[in-house]
Design an enzyme around this catalytic site. Structure first.
Site, PDB file in Angstrom:
ATOM      1  N   PRO A 173     -77.567   6.838 -28.189  1.00  0.00           N
ATOM      2  CA  PRO A 173     -79.030   6.969 -28.252  1.00  0.00           C
ATOM      3  C   PRO A 173     -79.687   5.910 -29.129  1.00  0.00           C
ATOM      4  O   PRO A 173     -80.851   5.562 -28.934  1.00  0.00           O
ATOM      5  CB  PRO A 173     -79.240   8.377 -28.839  1.00  0.00           C
ATOM      6  CG  PRO A 173     -77.938   8.785 -29.428  1.00  0.00           C
ATOM      7  CD  PRO A 173     -76.861   7.980 -28.760  1.00  0.00           C
TER       8      PRO A 173
ATOM      9  N   ASP B  31     -73.117  -5.745 -23.719  1.00  0.00           N
ATOM     10  CA  ASP B  31     -71.794  -5.794 -24.346  1.00  0.00           C
ATOM     11  C   ASP B  31     -71.848  -6.806 -25.488  1.00  0.00           C
ATOM     12  O   ASP B  31     -72.473  -7.862 -25.347  1.00  0.00           O
ATOM     13  CB  ASP B  31     -70.727  -6.202 -23.335  1.00  0.00           C
ATOM     14  CG  ASP B  31     -69.332  -5.823 -23.820  1.00  0.00           C
ATOM     15  OD1 ASP B  31     -69.166  -4.716 -24.378  1.00  0.00           O
ATOM     16  OD2 ASP B  31     -68.399  -6.633 -23.655  1.00  0.00           O
TER      17      ASP B  31
ATOM     18  N   HIS C 291     -77.405 -10.992 -33.380  1.00  0.00           N
ATOM     19  CA  HIS C 291     -77.076 -11.262 -31.979  1.00  0.00           C
ATOM     20  C   HIS C 291     -77.835 -10.316 -31.057  1.00  0.00           C
ATOM     21  O   HIS C 291     -78.407 -10.723 -30.060  1.00  0.00           O
ATOM     22  CB  HIS C 291     -75.564 -11.128 -31.788  1.00  0.00           C
ATOM     23  CG  HIS C 291     -74.981  -9.860 -32.382  1.00  0.00           C
ATOM     24  ND1 HIS C 291     -75.195  -9.508 -33.696  1.00  0.00           N
ATOM     25  CD2 HIS C 291     -74.255  -8.846 -31.839  1.00  0.00           C
ATOM     26  CE1 HIS C 291     -74.590  -8.350 -33.935  1.00  0.00           C
ATOM     27  NE2 HIS C 291     -74.035  -7.922 -32.824  1.00  0.00           N
TER      28      HIS C 291
ATOM     29  N   PHE D  41     -72.674  -0.791 -39.235  1.00  0.00           N
ATOM     30  CA  PHE D  41     -71.476  -0.218 -38.612  1.00  0.00           C
ATOM     31  C   PHE D  41     -70.495  -1.348 -38.292  1.00  0.00           C
ATOM     32  O   PHE D  41     -70.788  -2.530 -38.522  1.00  0.00           O
ATOM     33  CB  PHE D  41     -71.858   0.539 -37.327  1.00  0.00           C
ATOM     34  CG  PHE D  41     -72.284  -0.378 -36.208  1.00  0.00           C
ATOM     35  CD1 PHE D  41     -73.539  -0.950 -36.214  1.00  0.00           C
ATOM     36  CD2 PHE D  41     -71.420  -0.699 -35.156  1.00  0.00           C
ATOM     37  CE1 PHE D  41     -73.946  -1.816 -35.200  1.00  0.00           C
ATOM     38  CE2 PHE D  41     -71.809  -1.574 -34.133  1.00  0.00           C
ATOM     39  CZ  PHE D  41     -73.081  -2.125 -34.166  1.00  0.00           C
ATOM     40  N   GLY D  42     -69.372  -0.978 -37.722  1.00  0.00           N
ATOM     41  CA  GLY D  42     -68.413  -1.959 -37.199  1.00  0.00           C
ATOM     42  C   GLY D  42     -67.997  -2.992 -38.240  1.00  0.00           C
ATOM     43  O   GLY D  42     -67.556  -2.656 -39.347  1.00  0.00           O
ATOM     44  N   TYR D  43     -68.154  -4.252 -37.883  1.00  0.00           N
ATOM     45  CA  TYR D  43     -67.697  -5.357 -38.730  1.00  0.00           C
ATOM     46  C   TYR D  43     -68.779  -5.829 -39.710  1.00  0.00           C
ATOM     47  O   TYR D  43     -68.604  -6.869 -40.356  1.00  0.00           O
ATOM     48  CB  TYR D  43     -67.250  -6.529 -37.841  1.00  0.00           C
ATOM     49  CG  TYR D  43     -66.110  -6.168 -36.902  1.00  0.00           C
ATOM     50  CD1 TYR D  43     -64.792  -6.102 -37.357  1.00  0.00           C
ATOM     51  CD2 TYR D  43     -66.351  -5.861 -35.562  1.00  0.00           C
ATOM     52  CE1 TYR D  43     -63.754  -5.757 -36.505  1.00  0.00           C
ATOM     53  CE2 TYR D  43     -65.315  -5.512 -34.693  1.00  0.00           C
ATOM     54  CZ  TYR D  43     -64.026  -5.464 -35.174  1.00  0.00           C
ATOM     55  OH  TYR D  43     -63.001  -5.122 -34.332  1.00  0.00           O
TER      56      TYR D  43
HETATM   57  P1  IMP Z   1     -71.044  -2.842 -28.160  1.00  0.00           P
HETATM   58  O1  IMP Z   1     -70.682  -3.580 -26.918  1.00  0.00           O
HETATM   59  O2  IMP Z   1     -72.454  -3.123 -28.605  1.00  0.00           O
HETATM   60  O3  IMP Z   1     -70.756  -1.373 -28.064  1.00  0.00           O
HETATM   61  O4  IMP Z   1     -70.112  -3.434 -29.334  1.00  0.00           O
HETATM   62  C1  IMP Z   1     -68.694  -3.424 -29.230  1.00  0.00           C
HETATM   63  C2  IMP Z   1     -68.065  -3.497 -30.615  1.00  0.00           C
HETATM   64  O5  IMP Z   1     -68.389  -4.749 -31.230  1.00  0.00           O
HETATM   65  C3  IMP Z   1     -68.550  -2.444 -31.594  1.00  0.00           C
HETATM   66  O6  IMP Z   1     -67.794  -1.264 -31.451  1.00  0.00           O
HETATM   67  C4  IMP Z   1     -68.312  -3.130 -32.939  1.00  0.00           C
HETATM   68  O7  IMP Z   1     -66.964  -3.035 -33.316  1.00  0.00           O
HETATM   69  C5  IMP Z   1     -68.593  -4.583 -32.635  1.00  0.00           C
HETATM   70  N1  IMP Z   1     -70.018  -4.887 -32.924  1.00  0.00           N
HETATM   71  C6  IMP Z   1     -70.984  -5.160 -32.009  1.00  0.00           C
HETATM   72  N2  IMP Z   1     -72.164  -5.390 -32.603  1.00  0.00           N
HETATM   73  C7  IMP Z   1     -71.929  -5.254 -33.937  1.00  0.00           C
HETATM   74  C8  IMP Z   1     -72.773  -5.368 -35.092  1.00  0.00           C
HETATM   75  O8  IMP Z   1     -73.988  -5.619 -35.022  1.00  0.00           O
HETATM   76  N3  IMP Z   1     -72.166  -5.160 -36.284  1.00  0.00           N
HETATM   77  C9  IMP Z   1     -70.855  -4.873 -36.411  1.00  0.00           C
HETATM   78  N4  IMP Z   1     -70.039  -4.742 -35.375  1.00  0.00           N
HETATM   79  C10 IMP Z   1     -70.561  -4.936 -34.131  1.00  0.00           C
END
Ligand code: IMP
Length: 200
Positions: free
Chosen positions: A10, A69, A178, A150-152
């Protein structure tokens, strides 16, 4: 015109509505339509995966669909984790573990260059489609810093701001990220498409 966002997340809708809201388009999620389209992300590029998602949801709903993506590409790791960003290190690994894996992989490495990339694809039932790309250049920090995002985010350092993404507010990050860049480019392309197709 009504668009379906090919995501279960969401937060992605909130982000998209915040940027596209003034175009007067109606954006609904799969969940709001009561559907869940399972898409295998078999693409070798972010663009291929975004297109796979958009096309599958467009075909399932008969509505224009938007797929996206994103991922992190680290130069010294030959572009990894790339399209495997979400699943790097296997299914049991969490964000913390994935950041550690990257830091460990770069131990002793002086080339810390990295970038995030996002592709957004819009697919229409009449076969039309367009794509937008966004990038953000940075480097991998020597240790995780910050608690936002989140993530990286904790290991992605920006020299310009002297902060990692995780040390920025959501607004600071969106202005240079990005995803923010891809959404702004997507908005320009969508605006043009809508002007050229006033019949909807
Ligand atoms: P998604 O395609 O936007 O779901 O991103 C795939 C994966 O890339 C996520 O699960 C994160 O591990 C990484 N990722 C994408 N965008 C970000 C961000 O803005 N910050 C940190 N990790 C990201």
């Amino acid at each position: 015109m009504k668009f379906v966002l090919a995501t279960q997340n969401p937060k992605k809708k909130e982000e998209m509505v915040a940027i596209l809201g003034d175009l007067g388009v109606d954006i609904v999620t799969e969940e709001e339509l009561g559907i869940h389209v399972e898409v295998e992300e078999t693409g070798k590029t972010f663009g291929e995966n975004a297109a796979l998602k958009a096309k599958a949801v467009m075909e399932a709903t008969g509505l224009p669909a938007i797929g996206d993506d994103s991922g992190l590409c680290v130069d010294a790791l030959k572009g990894a984790p790339g399209v495997y960003s979400a699943r790097y290190g296997g299914p049991d690994m969490d964000d913390y573990g994935r950041c550690k894996l990257i830091l460990d992989g770069l131990k002793g490495e002086t080339d810390r260059r990295a970038h995030f990339e996002t592709y957004i694809v819009c697919a229409f039932p009449n076969g039309d489609w367009f794509a937008a790309k966004g990038e953000c250049q940075g480097s991998i920090a020597f240790a995780a810093m910050g608690n936002n995002g989140f993530g990286y985010d904790p290991i992605f350092f920006r020299t310009e701001e002297q902060k990692t993404f995780a040390q920025m507010t959501a607004a600071e990050k969106a202005a240079i990220s990005h995803r923010g860049n891809a959404l702004r480019s997507f908005k320009t392309k969508l605006e043009k498409y809508l002007a050229e197709h006033p019949e909807g």
